[in-house]
Design an enzyme around this catalytic site. Structure first.
Site, PDB file in Angstrom:
ATOM      1  N   PRO A   1       0.867  -1.360   0.025  1.00  0.00           N
ATOM      2  CA  PRO A   1      -0.123   0.016   0.039  1.00  0.00           C
ATOM      3  C   PRO A   1       0.945   1.238  -0.028  1.00  0.00           C
ATOM      4  CG  PRO A   1      -1.090  -1.635   1.440  1.00  0.00           C
ATOM      5  CD  PRO A   1       0.399  -2.132   0.972  1.00  0.00           C
ATOM      6  N   CYS A   2       0.538   2.215  -0.749  1.00  0.00           N
ATOM      7  CA  CYS A   2       1.438   3.435  -0.849  1.00  0.00           C
ATOM      8  C   CYS A   2       0.942   4.709  -0.651  1.00  0.00           C
ATOM      9  CB  CYS A   2       1.521   3.396  -2.563  1.00  0.00           C
ATOM     10  SG  CYS A   2      -0.094   3.658  -3.528  1.00  0.00           S
ATOM     11  N   GLN A   3      -0.188   4.742   0.320  1.00  0.00           N
ATOM     12  CA  GLN A   3      -0.904   6.107   0.581  1.00  0.00           C
ATOM     13  C   GLN A   3       0.185   6.959   1.376  1.00  0.00           C
ATOM     14  OE1 GLN A   3      -2.102   2.917   1.200  1.00  0.00           O
ATOM     15  NE2 GLN A   3      -4.335   2.973   1.152  1.00  0.00           N
TER      16      GLN A   3
END
Length: 322
Positions: free
Chosen positions: A77-79
């Site tokens: 996940p890249c948030q």
């Protein structure tokens, strides 16, 4: 070769590896909707809905049927890394790649591929980037990384991604740009109609470009092309924006109706699409006064038409980009 896909989402990365001849044995993600779509489209794989941070790598050995894992792929996940996020080095989401490291350490594959947003290379003056390289180098991998642009390889989208590749016994060389002429938004979408088409319906027109022929190779039926019905005000505003335009093309009194810099942006038909965030409703079709359908968004990301998205339309828009 056999692969394990971590943070697999609906399986877009798995699909690419499968088309390259790799057998994806297992995909793991923590969102059941995405796993439902993964399992529907990856008939020879098994998608598991599990939280990798709470899971020991040996848990999936029983799912491998004795197969050796040659490659581990995935995009954590890249948030925490993205422009939209706060980009804080201490953000717990920025440490999720450690779960990827955990699986690589246990299965010791011949190679791994880890992808994320470009900011992963610069956040904290390279702190996360250097940590990734250090962790995998400690395991014996020769690690290379580079930011690649999807449109340089035939995808009709200017999507930049940071790619880390590690090999045990050699140094990986990233492929050079493979196309001289970019695939445009028009070439990607022009055969798809303005209005909704019921699932299981025949295509309303023939393919109008080589790219469309490629996307339709294994499909005689159109799925996931149901439009979003906007209110009259939204339609009136977007109708004032030209092909390739944005909020700057609107009268001054309308420019601040949405207070984000990407507001009221249309695709540019003679160019690849900009990077679309399917979680927002600020990007519109180059011609029609609506956001792209799920199928149109998939086309932009080079996901072929025989890949079917399950669940509610809201869910489809969300997990399509995973």
């Amino acid at each position: 070769m056999n692969a394990l896909d971590l943070f697999c989402g609906c399986g877009g990365l798995s699909l690419g590896f499968e088309k390259a001849g790799v057998n994806v044995v297992v995909g793991i993600d923590s969102w059941q909707d995405a796993i439902n779509t993964f399992n529907f489209n990856h008939k020879n794989s098994k998608g598991l809905c599990k939280d990798l941070s709470k899971m020991k790598p040996q848990y999936i050995e029983s799912e491998l049927d004795g197969k050796t894992i040659d490659i581990i792929i995935g995009g954590s996940p890249c948030q925490g890394f993205s422009v939209a996020g706060k980009r804080i080095v201490d953000d717990e989401r920025n440490k999720l790649y450690k779960n990827f490291v955990k699986f690589v350490a246990y299965y010791k594959p011949k190679a791994f591929v880890l992808e994320n947003v470009p900011n992963i290379l610069s956040i904290g003056d390279g702190l996360i980037r250097d940590s990734i390289v250090k962790d995998f180098s400690y395991l014996g991998y020769n690690v290379q990384y580079k930011v690649l642009m999807a449109s340089d390889y035939g995808t009709p989208q200017n999507r930049r991604r940071a790619i880390f590749v590690g090999l045990l016994n050699e140094k990986f060389e990233f492929p050079a740009k493979s196309v001289e002429k970019y695939t445009t938004s028009f070439e990607a979408l022009s055969d798809l109609p303005e209005k909704s088409v019921d699932d299981w319906s025949r295509y309303p027109s023939k393919p109008l470009s080589d790219y469309q022929k490629k996307m339709r190779t294994a499909s005689q039926i159109l799925y996931n092309h149901q439009i979003t019905e906007h209110n009259a005000k939204t339609i009136a505003i977007i109708s004032k924006v030209p092909d390739g335009g944005n909020y700057k093309d609107l009268p001054m009194e309308l420019q601040n109706t949405r207070r984000v810099h990407i507001a009221w942006t249309r695709l540019n038909s003679p160019k690849p699409s900009f990077m679309i965030d399917t979680g927002h409703r600020h990007h519109f079709h180059y011609k029609y006064n609506r956001i792209p359908t799920v199928r149109e968004s998939a086309r932009i990301q080079s996901i072929p038409d025989d890949f079917i998205f399950l669940g509610s339309r809201t869910s489809q828009y969300k997990h399509e980009k995973l």
